[in-house]
Design a protein around this motif. Sequence first.
Motif, PDB file in Angstrom:
ATOM      1  N   THR A 405      14.345  20.114  10.829  1.00 59.32           N
ATOM      2  CA  THR A 405      13.188  20.008   9.930  1.00 59.32           C
ATOM      3  C   THR A 405      11.826  20.523  10.585  1.00 59.32           C
ATOM      4  OG1 THR A 405      12.386  17.680  10.800  1.00 59.32           O
ATOM      5  CG2 THR A 405      14.269  17.986   9.092  1.00 59.32           C
ATOM      6  N   LEU A 406      11.849  21.040  11.740  1.00 59.52           N
ATOM      7  CA  LEU A 406      10.700  21.870  12.251  1.00 59.52           C
ATOM      8  C   LEU A 406      10.645  23.139  11.813  1.00 59.52           C
ATOM      9  CD1 LEU A 406      10.734  20.265  15.950  1.00 59.52           C
ATOM     10  CD2 LEU A 406       9.295  19.387  13.747  1.00 59.52           C
ATOM     11  N   GLY A 407      11.521  23.604  11.119  1.00 55.51           N
ATOM     12  CA  GLY A 407      11.480  25.007  10.829  1.00 55.51           C
ATOM     13  C   GLY A 407      12.078  25.871  11.619  1.00 55.51           C
ATOM     14  N   ALA A 408      12.448  27.061  11.141  1.00 52.30           N
ATOM     15  CA  ALA A 408      13.200  28.309  11.640  1.00 52.30           C
ATOM     16  C   ALA A 408      12.675  28.577  13.096  1.00 52.30           C
ATOM     17  CB  ALA A 408      13.191  29.568  10.578  1.00 52.30           C
ATOM     18  N   GLY A 409      11.550  28.249  13.338  1.00 51.05           N
ATOM     19  CA  GLY A 409      10.767  28.739  14.590  1.00 51.05           C
ATOM     20  C   GLY A 409      11.190  27.697  15.554  1.00 51.05           C
ATOM     21  N   PHE A 410      11.696  26.686  15.252  1.00 54.17           N
ATOM     22  CA  PHE A 410      12.172  25.675  16.338  1.00 54.17           C
ATOM     23  C   PHE A 410      13.740  25.263  16.397  1.00 54.17           C
ATOM     24  CE2 PHE A 410       7.756  24.406  17.008  1.00 54.17           C
ATOM     25  CZ  PHE A 410       7.895  23.901  17.839  1.00 54.17           C
ATOM     26  N   ASN A 416      13.219  25.629  22.504  1.00 54.65           N
ATOM     27  CA  ASN A 416      12.349  24.765  21.884  1.00 54.65           C
ATOM     28  C   ASN A 416      12.229  23.303  22.577  1.00 54.65           C
ATOM     29  OD1 ASN A 416      15.083  23.252  21.676  1.00 54.65           O
ATOM     30  ND2 ASN A 416      15.619  23.792  19.567  1.00 54.65           N
ATOM     31  N   HIS A 417      12.864  23.174  23.704  1.00 52.88           N
ATOM     32  CA  HIS A 417      12.487  22.097  24.390  1.00 52.88           C
ATOM     33  C   HIS A 417      11.065  22.258  25.088  1.00 52.88           C
ATOM     34  CE1 HIS A 417      13.418  18.296  26.780  1.00 52.88           C
ATOM     35  NE2 HIS A 417      12.714  18.823  27.794  1.00 52.88           N
ATOM     36  N   GLN A 418      10.556  23.592  25.453  1.00 55.07           N
ATOM     37  CA  GLN A 418       9.211  23.688  25.946  1.00 55.07           C
ATOM     38  C   GLN A 418       8.224  24.110  25.096  1.00 55.07           C
ATOM     39  OE1 GLN A 418      12.255  24.798  27.564  1.00 55.07           O
ATOM     40  NE2 GLN A 418      11.955  23.499  29.090  1.00 55.07           N
ATOM     41  N   MET A 419       8.440  23.829  23.829  1.00 59.40           N
ATOM     42  CA  MET A 419       7.729  24.326  22.537  1.00 59.40           C
ATOM     43  C   MET A 419       6.920  23.229  22.374  1.00 59.40           C
ATOM     44  SD  MET A 419      10.315  26.808  20.534  1.00 59.40           S
ATOM     45  CE  MET A 419       9.161  27.149  19.116  1.00 59.40           C
ATOM     46  N   LYS A 420       5.473  22.951  22.323  1.00 61.76           N
ATOM     47  CA  LYS A 420       4.798  21.792  22.207  1.00 61.76           C
ATOM     48  C   LYS A 420       4.125  21.792  21.084  1.00 61.76           C
ATOM     49  CE  LYS A 420       6.102  21.158  26.617  1.00 61.76           C
ATOM     50  NZ  LYS A 420       7.315  20.304  26.829  1.00 61.76           N
ATOM     51  N   LYS A 421       3.805  22.513  20.291  1.00 62.99           N
ATOM     52  CA  LYS A 421       3.195  22.314  18.956  1.00 62.99           C
ATOM     53  C   LYS A 421       3.879  23.285  17.900  1.00 62.99           C
ATOM     54  CE  LYS A 421      -0.234  25.745  20.652  1.00 62.99           C
ATOM     55  NZ  LYS A 421      -1.726  26.233  20.804  1.00 62.99           N
ATOM     56  N   LEU A 422       3.374  22.776  16.619  1.00 62.96           N
ATOM     57  CA  LEU A 422       3.647  23.573  15.445  1.00 62.96           C
ATOM     58  C   LEU A 422       2.332  24.184  15.159  1.00 62.96           C
ATOM     59  CD1 LEU A 422       5.988  21.625  15.606  1.00 62.96           C
ATOM     60  CD2 LEU A 422       5.906  22.140  12.856  1.00 62.96           C
ATOM     61  N   THR A 423       2.339  25.383  14.147  1.00 68.13           N
ATOM     62  CA  THR A 423       0.970  25.900  13.506  1.00 68.13           C
ATOM     63  C   THR A 423       0.809  25.069  12.330  1.00 68.13           C
ATOM     64  OG1 THR A 423       2.417  27.490  12.079  1.00 68.13           O
ATOM     65  CG2 THR A 423       1.465  28.168  14.324  1.00 68.13           C
ATOM     66  N   VAL A 424      -0.270  25.149  11.766  1.00 67.24           N
ATOM     67  CA  VAL A 424      -0.759  24.670  10.379  1.00 67.24           C
ATOM     68  C   VAL A 424       0.155  25.234   9.317  1.00 67.24           C
ATOM     69  CG1 VAL A 424      -2.469  24.321   8.678  1.00 67.24           C
ATOM     70  CG2 VAL A 424      -3.141  24.239  11.170  1.00 67.24           C
ATOM     71  N   ASP A 425       0.662  26.407   9.161  1.00 60.18           N
ATOM     72  CA  ASP A 425       1.521  26.610   8.253  1.00 60.18           C
ATOM     73  C   ASP A 425       2.835  26.149   8.558  1.00 60.18           C
ATOM     74  OD1 ASP A 425      -0.421  28.399   7.235  1.00 60.18           O
ATOM     75  OD2 ASP A 425       0.040  30.012   8.095  1.00 60.18           O
ATOM     76  N   GLU A 426       3.220  25.987   9.779  1.00 57.26           N
ATOM     77  CA  GLU A 426       4.475  25.279   9.921  1.00 57.26           C
ATOM     78  C   GLU A 426       4.659  23.879   9.632  1.00 57.26           C
ATOM     79  OE1 GLU A 426       6.346  27.772  13.695  1.00 57.26           O
ATOM     80  OE2 GLU A 426       4.891  26.480  14.176  1.00 57.26           O
ATOM     81  N   PHE A 427       3.278  23.175   9.879  1.00 55.29           N
ATOM     82  CA  PHE A 427       3.342  21.867   9.359  1.00 55.29           C
ATOM     83  C   PHE A 427       3.467  21.779   7.923  1.00 55.29           C
ATOM     84  CE2 PHE A 427       2.075  20.275  13.503  1.00 55.29           C
ATOM     85  CZ  PHE A 427       2.480  19.025  13.616  1.00 55.29           C
ATOM     86  N   LYS A 428       2.639  22.838   7.262  1.00 53.62           N
ATOM     87  CA  LYS A 428       2.725  22.719   5.652  1.00 53.62           C
ATOM     88  C   LYS A 428       4.091  22.829   5.127  1.00 53.62           C
ATOM     89  CE  LYS A 428      -2.090  23.939   5.226  1.00 53.62           C
ATOM     90  NZ  LYS A 428      -3.139  24.905   4.782  1.00 53.62           N
ATOM     91  N   SER A 429       4.977  23.803   5.888  1.00 55.82           N
ATOM     92  CA  SER A 429       6.099  23.990   5.555  1.00 55.82           C
ATOM     93  C   SER A 429       7.258  22.801   5.679  1.00 55.82           C
ATOM     94  CB  SER A 429       6.789  25.325   6.150  1.00 55.82           C
ATOM     95  OG  SER A 429       8.232  25.189   5.996  1.00 55.82           O
TER      96      SER A 429
END
Length: 894
Positions: A405-410, A416-429
């Motif tokens: 559910t975090l999007g295609a980037g995750f 993805n274990h080291q990825m600590k944040k989503l962008t605003v656009d990713e949150f909106k998606s």
Amino acid sequence: MSDPVGKLPSELDQLPDRDTEETAEWAASLDAVAQAAGTRRAEYLLRRTLQHAEAAGLALPKLLETDYVNTIPTAAEPEFPGDEAMEARITAWNRWNAAAMVTRGSKYGVGGHIATFASAAWLYETGFQHFFRGKEADGSGDQLYIQGHASPGIYARAFLDGRISEQQLDLFRQESGGNGLPSYPHPRRLPWLWEFPTVSMGLGPLSAIYQARFNRYLHNRSIKDTANSHVWAFLGDGEMDEPESTAALALASREQLDNLTFVINCNLQRLDGPVRANFRVVQELEAQFRGAGWNVIKSLWGSAWDELFQLDTTGALVRRLREVPDAQFQTYATRDVAYIRQHFFGANAELVQLAGVLSDAKIIECFHTSRGGHEPRKVYAAYKAALEHKGAPTVILAQTVKGYTLGAGFESKNANHQMKKLTVDEFKSMRDKLDLPIPDSAFVDGQVPYGHPGADSPEVRYLNERRAALGGPAPARKVEHVALPAPADRSFAPLLKGSGKQEMATTMAFVRLVKDLMRDKETGKRWVPIVPDEARTFGMESLFPSAGIYSPLGQTYDPVDRDQLMYYKEAKDGQILNEGITEAGAMADFIAACTSYATHGEPMIPFYIFYSMFGWQRTADQMWQLADQLGKGFIVGATAGRTTLTGEGLQHADGHSHLIASTNPASLNYDPAFAFEIAVIVKDGLRRMYGEQPEDVFYYLTVYNEPKVQPAMPEGVEEGIIKGLYRFNTAADLAEAAPATDAPKIQLMASGTAIHWILEAQKLLAAEWNVAADVWSATSWGELRRDALECDEALLRGEVRTPYVTRALEGAQGPVLAVSDWMRQVPDQISQWVEQDYTSLGTDGFGLSDTREGARRHFGVDAQSIVVAALAQLARRGEVPASSVKEARERYGL
């Protein structure tokens, strides 16, 4: 029918065949099926026959691996009792807030993990809504071992139910101000929420097994009814690589711990990449657990796969799933439909035909997101089956997508274990995917908002109603202090009065004390002796017939030593936990017993005794876990020191466990020299840990296997014993050859068995060198240092306090020479607060096999070496001639 050429003999060749003709007919039937319908059909029939035999209870070896499909078919799933739409909204809010808190914290550089909870959300939420029992019903409830990296999701849920504020969410991983949230499950940092520290991977699974076992121990000893308590351990598939994760699987099945369920989140990824890139971790884990005797439930595929399996009339799909390695399947989860059609379905004509009737959308849904761990109905079915299974523990292998559910980037990305944040656009998606009512205007200055439906919203009411029905909030740690009465003084009296002319090692003194304390009418039953298969080494065999060794089966055999006084007695209500050769298992037992006061509201008094070399050195991570979990009890390092365990050599010679122990802030470390010191320390320890004002500490005592005459306790030394230092005698107390009144002075200080070396050195110094030495017993270098550090901290606040060690030595004439059977760093812990000249002797370096005398001469800590060191110290001060040092060295053969 002739045997195949080159067939290896098997155990069946050793069994008589009462009907060879019938056997030949079965073999011929199998050959006929293989020839007429193919080997795949023959394999299928054999597997179904073996499964049927297992279900019928026939004593055959179990199949270690089943097909790569769900254990519970869709048609057999029970009716789901909850409101799926409502639970989906609750889960969506928790997903959102978990991601938001980590992302908001990333601007402070504190990090956090997003992808783990995203993959496991339904594994937790289904349990919270329908299975996990709270503590408000019977005081114990269920025990939840939450996967450490999933902590943001648990905080998000506590935010939704009102137990955590938005301000606290914003202080995730920022604890120094006093109102923040710890990064992972840390009871010491957030004691009202977390019960069990789990993020040191591998310790959670091990501890969960021994917690379930300890629950049965309490029940079988009639201390607490734990029949309704269930232990749930949430683990990662990568975590199962840790040796501790699987170290006790056989114990769990051997003792039929059906009060235990492992839920392994199989998202096929560890921290850097695939868990089993070229293999299939689910199949590996299934074989491992089934081989150990566990009930295995696989929840791999979501409902979108139902159509595919129905169309798979030849079994080609199932066979393909069994052969695709995990890393390739992860690639499918990130690629387009053309890639999947070519590389998965293009493997053979049967799959090409199957794919021809599937829409692109169906294929993408199946390979990108449809997993058993993401559907509450399938998770519910697995959990219900686990609770209903009796006679063995259950492991649920739930397949998920890491970063779901975090999007295609995750999703399914190696990093993805080291990825600590989503962008605003990713949150909106993500918001749109979760269908959350969060407007664009809520994103102020690029900051992602938290979301909450309202304290009186249908979601929160539903959540609270479900938790009320299950016994209150979870996870939750609940402590209602029950002070234990102090044992009668008569239990301590024998050690206080000494041993007369009889020699007694301090190991035996401790065991005798505990044996007397276990007879106490008020608290005797609460003692939990724990030993890893060395009870006889420590003189504990006298406890066997009186206390009994715990076994859930009792004693089903006639022990070989039944006619002896101290026979090997096992009992269902046995008090001793004799764990076999496993320090890690014994330590996990100790942790469960040490924290029973919180987990079950029943304070227990465990003592765990072991070879000191194999305690802290081997299981120091678990000691840290014990401190985090606020455990209370006595750890006893027996056969302590580097020179007392003669003949055993390098790996048995402990000269550093006190140094390792000193790194643990919750550990009160004592190295008693005499039996009376042990009595005083244990008595005070019982008060501090189990009295009216209990402290969250545990004790580490080192005891020795060197028999010595034990003196009676001098008057007025109790405070010094507890604080860590007291003067045992003075040079004037020597009955013979007392030095002259104007003789040079020195203070000899020792802990543990080294006290006997300095007592002998005291006599030599007086008789042969006219040096007056006072002898000090340093019962705890660590407690002296702890007190001194507290004084230093007080000074920063403007409060002037003098360390106890400074006050104790005030006015003592001459330099101080500290000696121990430990590395010099152990006594050197206090050097900066000793105003006199201070030097030390110790056993630095590797141990070796020799006599005690030989080992002590090798390390330079025997009485004669101490004399030379003392003379050298005095010579540097000009108080004895330098020639005395050379003369002493030659006289003593140094």
